[in-house]
Design an enzyme around this catalytic site. Structure first.
Site, mmCIF file in Angstrom:
data_model
loop_
_atom_site.group_PDB
_atom_site.id
_atom_site.type_symbol
_atom_site.label_atom_id
_atom_site.label_comp_id
_atom_site.label_asym_id
_atom_site.label_seq_id
_atom_site.Cartn_x
_atom_site.Cartn_y
_atom_site.Cartn_z
ATOM 1 N N ASN A 1 0.840 -1.189 0.000
ATOM 2 C CA ASN A 1 0.000 0.000 0.000
ATOM 3 C C ASN A 1 0.881 1.248 0.000
ATOM 4 O O ASN A 1 0.382 2.357 0.129
ATOM 5 C CB ASN A 1 -0.929 0.021 1.227
ATOM 6 C CG ASN A 1 -2.125 -0.887 1.028
ATOM 7 O OD1 ASN A 1 -2.751 -0.872 -0.026
ATOM 8 N ND2 ASN A 1 -2.440 -1.681 2.033
ATOM 9 N N HIS B 1 4.865 5.190 -2.799
ATOM 10 C CA HIS B 1 6.203 5.441 -3.341
ATOM 11 C C HIS B 1 6.790 4.170 -3.962
ATOM 12 O O HIS B 1 7.341 4.199 -5.059
ATOM 13 C CB HIS B 1 7.139 5.957 -2.249
ATOM 14 C CG HIS B 1 6.753 7.279 -1.687
ATOM 15 N ND1 HIS B 1 6.781 8.439 -2.428
ATOM 16 C CD2 HIS B 1 6.315 7.628 -0.455
ATOM 17 C CE1 HIS B 1 6.387 9.452 -1.671
ATOM 18 N NE2 HIS B 1 6.093 8.983 -0.474
ATOM 19 N N ASP C 1 10.368 -6.733 0.944
ATOM 20 C CA ASP C 1 10.716 -6.085 2.195
ATOM 21 C C ASP C 1 12.116 -5.536 2.001
ATOM 22 O O ASP C 1 12.969 -6.166 1.358
ATOM 23 C CB ASP C 1 10.652 -7.041 3.391
ATOM 24 C CG ASP C 1 10.591 -6.281 4.711
ATOM 25 O OD1 ASP C 1 10.133 -5.117 4.723
ATOM 26 O OD2 ASP C 1 10.988 -6.850 5.738
ATOM 27 N N THR C 2 12.317 -4.353 2.527
ATOM 28 C CA THR C 2 13.581 -3.655 2.349
ATOM 29 C C THR C 2 14.097 -3.215 3.698
ATOM 30 O O THR C 2 13.326 -2.795 4.559
ATOM 31 C CB THR C 2 13.390 -2.422 1.435
ATOM 32 O OG1 THR C 2 13.024 -2.874 0.130
ATOM 33 C CG2 THR C 2 14.671 -1.600 1.327
ATOM 34 N N GLY D 1 11.890 7.648 2.102
ATOM 35 C CA GLY D 1 12.586 6.898 3.146
ATOM 36 C C GLY D 1 13.917 7.537 3.505
ATOM 37 O O GLY D 1 13.996 8.738 3.753
ATOM 38 N N TYR D 2 14.970 6.735 3.502
ATOM 39 C CA TYR D 2 16.298 7.187 3.891
ATOM 40 C C TYR D 2 17.104 7.745 2.714
ATOM 41 O O TYR D 2 18.294 8.024 2.867
ATOM 42 C CB TYR D 2 17.083 6.023 4.511
ATOM 43 C CG TYR D 2 16.509 5.501 5.803
ATOM 44 C CD1 TYR D 2 16.872 6.055 7.024
ATOM 45 C CD2 TYR D 2 15.611 4.442 5.804
ATOM 46 C CE1 TYR D 2 16.355 5.562 8.220
ATOM 47 C CE2 TYR D 2 15.088 3.939 6.996
ATOM 48 C CZ TYR D 2 15.471 4.508 8.194
ATOM 49 O OH TYR D 2 14.955 4.026 9.376
ATOM 50 N N HIS E 1 18.857 -0.957 -4.719
ATOM 51 C CA HIS E 1 18.518 -2.280 -4.224
ATOM 52 C C HIS E 1 17.202 -2.773 -4.822
ATOM 53 O O HIS E 1 17.106 -3.897 -5.301
ATOM 54 C CB HIS E 1 18.422 -2.234 -2.698
ATOM 55 C CG HIS E 1 17.640 -1.045 -2.200
ATOM 56 N ND1 HIS E 1 18.082 0.250 -2.387
ATOM 57 C CD2 HIS E 1 16.447 -0.937 -1.574
ATOM 58 C CE1 HIS E 1 17.192 1.094 -1.879
ATOM 59 N NE2 HIS E 1 16.191 0.393 -1.388
#
Length: 192
Positions: free
Chosen positions: A9, A12, A69-70, A150-151, A177
């Site tokens: 969901n 981004h 999943d990251t 995110g980062y 990644h």
């Protein structure tokens, strides 16, 4: 065109994946299939969380799908935030708070090497497949740039002198990644 459900969901991530896959597939989101539930992520590895999300969608909704999943693994923090990257500063998935906590925890640290890792689990035709992408880099001492999410503003990949947040989406996707994991997924789907 073949449809695939991406078990997310996160707008981004969805936009990034649609950009990477281009016109090769139609990528549907969870809301596109009527799934508005919070899918559990209780495994202790990125691969385990990706499997858990993909299996949830397949079992409850019947769609072939993929989930990812990251995690950001920072060497000076013993691999943290890792599987807790999205909720490092709390359950709200607040990117600014996550970055602020990360930078605070690295205050005065000179060894700032880190890596982003993405695991994708594909469930298709009754089989599960795992694809991984990783990028080595370092955590900057302050955010640089406004792009990405995110980062991205505090992560500089080894292949560049700029943070992910200073790159165009296409530049980032070439070396990121998620871009690498998705490239492996597409290679499998297009060549099987």
């Amino acid at each position: 065109m073949q449809e695939l459900v991406f078990a997310t969901n996160n707008a981004h991530k969805l936009e990034e994946l649609r950009r990477i896959t281009g016109d090769k597939f139609t990528i549907l989101s969870l809301s596109d299939i009527g799934c508005h539930e919070d899918i559990p992520e209780t495994a202790d590895t990125l691969e385990g969380n990706a499997r858990q999300k993909a299996r949830f969608v397949k079992e409850k909704y019947g769609y072939d799908c993929f989930a990812d999943d990251t995690g950001l693994m920072v060497d000076a923090l013993g691999g943290a935030p890792g599987i807790y990257s999205a909720r490092y500063a709390g359950p709200g998935h607040d990117s600014r708070a996550n970055m602020a906590l990360l930078l605070a925890n690295l205050e005065g640290e000179t060894h700032r090497s880190a890596r982003f890792v993405t695991c994708i689990c594909l469930i298709k035709d009754g089989e599960e497949h795992i694809f991984e992408g990783r990028v080595e880099g370092e955590i900057l001492t302050a955010p640089q740039g406004d792009a990405g999410f995110g980062y991205d503003p505090v992560f500089r990949p080894d292949e560049s002198d700029r943070s992910f947040a200073l790159m165009s989406a296409d530049e980032k996707n070439t070396i990121s990644h998620r871009g690498r994991a998705t490239a492996a997924l597409l290679d499998y789907l297009l060549n099987r």
